[in-house]
Design a protein around this motif. Structure first.
Motif, mmCIF file in Angstrom:
data_model
loop_
_atom_site.group_PDB
_atom_site.id
_atom_site.type_symbol
_atom_site.label_atom_id
_atom_site.label_comp_id
_atom_site.label_asym_id
_atom_site.label_seq_id
_atom_site.Cartn_x
_atom_site.Cartn_y
_atom_site.Cartn_z
ATOM 1 N N ASP A 152 57.223 13.809 19.967
ATOM 2 C CA ASP A 152 57.622 13.160 18.711
ATOM 3 C C ASP A 152 57.906 14.195 17.631
ATOM 4 O O ASP A 152 58.897 14.086 16.891
ATOM 5 C CB ASP A 152 56.523 12.201 18.238
ATOM 6 C CG ASP A 152 56.402 10.956 19.120
ATOM 7 O OD1 ASP A 152 57.344 10.693 19.897
ATOM 8 O OD2 ASP A 152 55.373 10.269 19.025
ATOM 9 N N ARG A 153 57.041 15.205 17.531
ATOM 10 C CA ARG A 153 57.251 16.271 16.550
ATOM 11 C C ARG A 153 58.529 17.040 16.857
ATOM 12 O O ARG A 153 59.259 17.446 15.949
ATOM 13 C CB ARG A 153 56.066 17.236 16.551
ATOM 14 C CG ARG A 153 54.867 16.772 15.746
ATOM 15 C CD ARG A 153 53.812 17.861 15.670
ATOM 16 N NE ARG A 153 54.384 19.094 15.154
ATOM 17 C CZ ARG A 153 54.072 20.312 15.601
ATOM 18 N NH1 ARG A 153 53.214 20.454 16.592
ATOM 19 N NH2 ARG A 153 54.628 21.376 15.061
ATOM 20 N N TRP A 155 61.268 15.947 18.330
ATOM 21 C CA TRP A 155 62.422 15.152 17.924
ATOM 22 C C TRP A 155 62.600 15.190 16.405
ATOM 23 O O TRP A 155 63.730 15.334 15.898
ATOM 24 C CB TRP A 155 62.273 13.711 18.405
ATOM 25 C CG TRP A 155 62.753 13.489 19.805
ATOM 26 C CD1 TRP A 155 61.991 13.268 20.915
ATOM 27 C CD2 TRP A 155 64.114 13.485 20.246
ATOM 28 N NE1 TRP A 155 62.797 13.135 22.019
ATOM 29 C CE2 TRP A 155 64.096 13.254 21.648
ATOM 30 C CE3 TRP A 155 65.344 13.647 19.610
ATOM 31 C CZ2 TRP A 155 65.257 13.183 22.404
ATOM 32 C CZ3 TRP A 155 66.513 13.577 20.362
ATOM 33 C CH2 TRP A 155 66.463 13.346 21.745
ATOM 34 N N GLU A 156 61.489 15.071 15.675
ATOM 35 C CA GLU A 156 61.575 15.130 14.212
ATOM 36 C C GLU A 156 62.124 16.469 13.745
ATOM 37 O O GLU A 156 62.929 16.540 12.810
ATOM 38 C CB GLU A 156 60.187 14.902 13.605
ATOM 39 C CG GLU A 156 59.660 13.480 13.768
ATOM 40 C CD GLU A 156 58.230 13.348 13.286
ATOM 41 O OE1 GLU A 156 57.661 14.369 12.816
ATOM 42 O OE2 GLU A 156 57.668 12.243 13.379
ATOM 43 N N THR A 157 61.709 17.546 14.412
ATOM 44 C CA THR A 157 62.158 18.887 14.031
ATOM 45 C C THR A 157 63.633 19.074 14.354
ATOM 46 O O THR A 157 64.388 19.652 13.552
ATOM 47 C CB THR A 157 61.315 19.958 14.751
ATOM 48 O OG1 THR A 157 59.930 19.737 14.467
ATOM 49 C CG2 THR A 157 61.695 21.355 14.295
ATOM 50 N N GLU A 159 65.844 16.718 14.462
ATOM 51 C CA GLU A 159 66.556 15.908 13.467
ATOM 52 C C GLU A 159 66.627 16.636 12.134
ATOM 53 O O GLU A 159 67.655 16.593 11.449
ATOM 54 C CB GLU A 159 65.852 14.557 13.299
ATOM 55 C CG GLU A 159 66.003 13.632 14.510
ATOM 56 C CD GLU A 159 65.124 12.401 14.413
ATOM 57 O OE1 GLU A 159 64.401 12.264 13.396
ATOM 58 O OE2 GLU A 159 65.144 11.584 15.356
ATOM 59 N N PHE A 160 65.548 17.319 11.758
ATOM 60 C CA PHE A 160 65.510 18.056 10.494
ATOM 61 C C PHE A 160 66.615 19.116 10.451
ATOM 62 O O PHE A 160 67.259 19.327 9.423
ATOM 63 C CB PHE A 160 64.139 18.704 10.315
ATOM 64 C CG PHE A 160 64.007 19.525 9.059
ATOM 65 C CD1 PHE A 160 63.831 18.906 7.830
ATOM 66 C CD2 PHE A 160 64.048 20.908 9.108
ATOM 67 C CE1 PHE A 160 63.705 19.656 6.670
ATOM 68 C CE2 PHE A 160 63.927 21.664 7.952
ATOM 69 C CZ PHE A 160 63.751 21.034 6.726
ATOM 70 N N GLU A 162 69.273 18.946 12.307
ATOM 71 C CA GLU A 162 70.504 18.243 12.684
ATOM 72 C C GLU A 162 71.084 18.740 14.010
ATOM 73 O O GLU A 162 72.299 18.895 14.165
ATOM 74 C CB GLU A 162 71.548 18.357 11.561
ATOM 75 C CG GLU A 162 71.082 17.737 10.258
ATOM 76 C CD GLU A 162 72.127 17.839 9.149
ATOM 77 O OE1 GLU A 162 73.321 18.025 9.471
ATOM 78 O OE2 GLU A 162 71.752 17.730 7.972
ATOM 79 N N ASP A 164 69.571 17.238 16.913
ATOM 80 C CA ASP A 164 68.980 16.288 17.850
ATOM 81 C C ASP A 164 70.002 15.774 18.857
ATOM 82 O O ASP A 164 69.637 15.393 19.976
ATOM 83 C CB ASP A 164 68.333 15.111 17.109
ATOM 84 C CG ASP A 164 69.248 14.495 16.072
ATOM 85 O OD1 ASP A 164 69.735 15.235 15.189
ATOM 86 O OD2 ASP A 164 69.487 13.278 16.140
#
Length: 276
Positions: A152-153, A155-157, A159-160, A162, A164
């Motif tokens: 989960d972390r 994926w968030e990173t 996305e941060f 850009e 992903d």
């Protein structure tokens, strides 16, 4: 070198008190390779929460200084203090566990693994698999929960930064700029306090350069991270760093803000060849 463009400077919350109590302090750092002195008594500090620039002509000792700070090289002399602790000569993995990490001029991704896998490998202290855990329901559940949290972390990173949409792409297929973003994502997964950036914008197109700089300032603003940046693009340094350290022949030649550095005759002579 020409004067930097009159772009608005990024706002900073760094105060003189923060500089007096630095997160990173380098004192009398020296590194010799045989009879060659690459770093010769370098002394400087980096304020917590700052974006500090480290510049100098080729051969000034910037990369060797980075390597000595981050445990790639063991210093011949001097002292490195991070968050009040003496870290001189400690190996990179120990420093990473203490919150001090770095990037490299050439990104060092695991090319045969996916972008997501690269990022998931970065955090230390992961539970991992074992025979006992695989046959013990309670312990097996702990492994699954830990892996889910890391995923989960990750994926968030992604996305941060850009990237992903590249999660399932082999890292070896990325462009140079995308690899720089991936390296930053991997570093962020270690939950650092301070990141040393060794020419992070080299070979990066203007769009990705802007994206990286935006993310760096956001990480400072939102998470309070501290950055020490080596970069040859003087517009980037002058428009983004509130404090700049100039090295020459292995030593610190000058320090100050952009206006101070660009008006320092010693810097103009050593770094700019006397050509304003």
């Amino acid at each position: 070198m020409s004067e930097p463009d009159a772009a608005p400077r990024q706002e900073t919350a760094v105060t003189s008190d923060a500089i007096e109590s630095p997160l990173l302090e380098v004192t009398g750092l020296r590194k010799e390779f045989g009879g060659v002195v690459a770093v010769d008594g370098a002394t400087f500090s980096v304020a917590e929460g700052s974006l500090t620039g480290l510049i100098g002509p080729n051969g000034a000792g910037k990369s060797t200084t980075f390597n000595c700070i981050t445990g790639i090289h063991e210093p011949t002399g001097g002292r490195v203090t991070f968050d009040g602790q003496n870290i001189t000569g400690l190996p990179p993995y120990t420093l990473a566990n203490q919150g001090l990490v770095r990037t490299f001029q050439i990104a060092r991704e695991l090319s045969e693994m996916t972008v997501l896998e690269n990022v998931m490998l970065a955090p230390g202290g992961q539970v991992g698999e074992s025979v006992i855990r695989s046959v013990t329901p309670g312990l097996r559940g702990d492994v699954v929960k830990a892996e889910t949290a890391v995923r989960d972390r990750a994926w968030e990173t992604l996305e941060f930064f850009e990237i992903d949409h590249l999660a399932h792409e082999n890292a070896g297929n990325l462009s140079g700029g995308q690899r720089k973003l991936l390296e930053m994502a991997r570093v962020l997964m270690t939950e650092p306090e301070m990141i040393l950036l060794d020419e992070p914008l080299a070979g990066v197109n203007p769009t990705l350069e802007e994206k990286l700089l935006e993310r760096i300032h956001e990480l400072r603003r939102e998470q309070g991270l501290t950055f020490l940046l080596v970069e040859h693009d003087m517009d980037v340094i002058m428009n983004n760093c509130e404090h700049i350290i100039v090295m020459h022949q292995g030593s610190v030649l000058a320090e100050g803000d952009a206006e101070t550095i660009t008006s320092d005759e010693r810097v103009l002579e050593a770094y700019l060849g006397g050509d304003v």
